[in-house]
Design an enzyme around this catalytic site. Structure first.
Site, PDB file in Angstrom:
ATOM      1  N   GLN A  23     -27.510  18.263  -8.854  1.00 46.85           N
ATOM      2  CA  GLN A  23     -26.355  18.960  -9.111  1.00 46.85           C
ATOM      3  C   GLN A  23     -26.479  20.288  -9.948  1.00 46.85           C
ATOM      4  O   GLN A  23     -27.203  20.374 -10.970  1.00 46.85           O
ATOM      5  CB  GLN A  23     -25.408  17.934 -10.159  1.00 46.85           C
ATOM      6  CG  GLN A  23     -24.291  18.247 -10.308  1.00 46.85           C
ATOM      7  CD  GLN A  23     -23.279  18.650  -9.150  1.00 46.85           C
ATOM      8  OE1 GLN A  23     -23.190  17.529  -8.452  1.00 46.85           O
ATOM      9  NE2 GLN A  23     -22.394  19.391  -9.112  1.00 46.85           N
ATOM     10  N   LYS A  67     -19.218  11.477  -6.638  1.00 44.98           N
ATOM     11  CA  LYS A  67     -20.329  11.364  -5.678  1.00 44.98           C
ATOM     12  C   LYS A  67     -20.894   9.801  -5.708  1.00 44.98           C
ATOM     13  O   LYS A  67     -20.768   9.330  -4.519  1.00 44.98           O
ATOM     14  CB  LYS A  67     -21.318  12.469  -5.563  1.00 44.98           C
ATOM     15  CG  LYS A  67     -21.016  13.732  -5.461  1.00 44.98           C
ATOM     16  CD  LYS A  67     -21.907  14.845  -5.754  1.00 44.98           C
ATOM     17  CE  LYS A  67     -20.996  16.343  -5.464  1.00 44.98           C
ATOM     18  NZ  LYS A  67     -22.109  17.413  -6.024  1.00 44.98           N
ATOM     19  N   ASP A  72     -27.571  18.723   0.796  1.00 45.12           N
ATOM     20  CA  ASP A  72     -26.441  19.785   0.251  1.00 45.12           C
ATOM     21  C   ASP A  72     -26.693  21.023   1.272  1.00 45.12           C
ATOM     22  O   ASP A  72     -25.908  21.973   1.077  1.00 45.12           O
ATOM     23  CB  ASP A  72     -27.026  20.031  -1.061  1.00 45.12           C
ATOM     24  CG  ASP A  72     -26.017  19.523  -1.993  1.00 45.12           C
ATOM     25  OD1 ASP A  72     -24.823  19.166  -1.938  1.00 45.12           O
ATOM     26  OD2 ASP A  72     -26.508  19.559  -3.331  1.00 45.12           O
TER      27      ASP A  72
END
Ligand code: NAD
Length: 287
Positions: A97, A53, A120
Site C-alpha cells: 500500500q 481490500k 497493482d
C-alpha cells in the site's frame, strides 16, 4: 440530468462473478487465489484502503495475507518480505500500500515484486506491456476500472476525444494508454498545463478523466453537454465529506454521464484488484 455511472453496483456485479468463479475452484478441490497486502506504518487513509481490500477478498473467497510493518521497518526488511512472498506458492498477488515512509524507495519496492504477482500493475514490466498494447499486462486497477465503467455503460471510445487530467504512474499515465488502446485521441494535462488553458482543453473532451486530488477543480466551464466524466479524485473536505475533483452539483446537470464520489471509481478499483488476483492465479495454475 446526467446518467449516473453507478460504480458501487458495477463493483458488486463483478465481485459476484469472481465469487462464483472462486466457488467453482473450491468445489474442484483447488486452492483459493491468494493476495498479500503489505502496509508499512499506520497512515489512516492507508489503513482504511487496506481494510477494504481485505474485506473485499473475504467476500469473494480470495485468501488474504495481511502484513503490517512498523513505520520504522527498513527497506531491506520490506524487500526480504517481498522476496518470501514472490516464492510463496499460495500467493498470486502482492501489493504494497502506497504511500511508503520517506526512508523507503518506492521504486525499489515496486521493482522487487515479481511481475506475475504485480496485481497493482505498477512494475515496469507490466507498464511496458501496457504501453505496447499487449493484452498480457497486469493493468493498474483504477484506470482499468474506469475502462470497465465505460464498457459497462456502452460508452463508445473509437475516434473519440479523451482528456486525462493528471499524469501519475498510478492513474493518469496508464489511463491515457488504455484510452489510446481503445482508439481515442488522447490529451494528457497536468500541473504544468497553464491553468488558463485547462478549461478549453477539457471542454473538447468526449471523455474527461479527472485524477488530480484537487477538490472541485472541474467546474461547468470545463465540460460540454455530450461529455462523459470519470471522477477519480478523492479528497476529504474540512467537514469530513469525501468529494472528487469535479464540482458535482454544478456539473452533473450539464453533462451526459458522470461517476459520483463516493460510489463511483473507488469500488470498481477494488473489484479490479480481485480480478487481477484471479487472472494471476489462473496463469500460475495453467503453468
Ligand atoms: P498524484 O498526486 O500522484 O497525481 C496528481 C496528478 O494531478 C499529477 O500528475 C499532477 O500533475 C496533476 N495535477 C495536480 N493539480 C493539477 C491541476 N491544478 N491541474 C492539472 N493537473 C493537476 O495523485 P494520484 O495518485 O494520481 O491520485 C489522484 C487522485 O485520485 C487523488 O485524489 C487520489 O486519492 C485519487 N485516487 C483514487 C483512486 C480510487 O480508487 N478512486 C485510486 C487512486 C487514486
Amino acid at each position: 440530468m446526467a446518467i449516473i455511472i453507478d460504480g458501487a453496483k458495477l463493483a458488486q456485479e463483478i465481485r459476484t462473478e469472481i465469487k462464483n468463479e472462486v466457488k467453482k475452484l473450491i468445489i474442484n478441490n483447488k486452492r483459493a487465489p491468494g493476495l498479500a497486502v503489505i502496509q508499512i506504518g499506520a497512515d489512516p487513509a492507508s489503513t482504511i484502503y487496506v481494510r477494504n481490500k481485505i474485506k473485499a477478498c473475504a467476500e469473494v473467497g480470495v485468501e488474504s495475507f495481511g502484513f503490517t510493518l512498523q513505520n520504522t521497518a527498513t527497506e531491506q526488511e520490506v524487500l526480504s518480505l517481498i522476496s518470501d512472498l514472490n516464492a510463496d506458492s499460495r500467493i498470486d498477488g502482492i501489493l504494497c500500500q502506497l504511500p511508503l515512509p520517506v526512508h523507503i524507495d518506492q521504486n525499489k519496492i515496486i521493482f522487487a515484486i515479481a511481475p506475475d504477482k504485480d496485481v497493482d500493475g505498477f512494475h515496469p514490466y507490466n507498464v511496458g506491456l501496457l504501453s505496447m498494447g499487449n493484452p498480457n499486462a497486469l493493468v493498474a486497477c483504477t484506470p482499468q476500472g474506469c475502462i470497465k465503467m465505460l464498457k459497462a455503460y456502452g460508452i463508445p471510445t473509437r475516434g473519440k476525444r479523451a482528456v486525462v487530467v493528471g499524469r501519475s504512474n498510478i492513474v493518469g499515465r496508464p489511463m491515457a494508454l488504455l484510452l489510446l488502446g481503445l482508439d481515442c485521441t488522447v490529451t494528457i494535462t497536468h500541473s504544468h498545463t497553464p491553468a488558463e488553458d485547462l478549461p478549453a482543453i477539457c471542454r473538447e473532451a468526449d471523455i474527461l478523466v479527472a485524477a488530480t486530488g484537487k477538490a472541485g477543480l472541474i467546474t461547468p466551464e470545463f465540460v460540454n453537454s455530450d461529455q462523459v466524466i470519470l471522477d477519480v479524485g478523492i479528497s476529504r473536505t474540512t467537514n469530513g465529506k469525501i468529494v472528487g475533483d469535479v464540482d458535482f452539483t454544478a456539473v452533473e446537470p450539464i453533462v451526459k454521464a458522470i461517476t459520483p464520489v463516493p460510489g463511483g471509481v473507488g469500488p470498481v478499483t477494488i473489484a479490479m484488484l480481485l480480478k487481477n488476483t484471479l487472472a494471476s492465479y489462473r496463469r500460475r495454475m495453467a503453468d
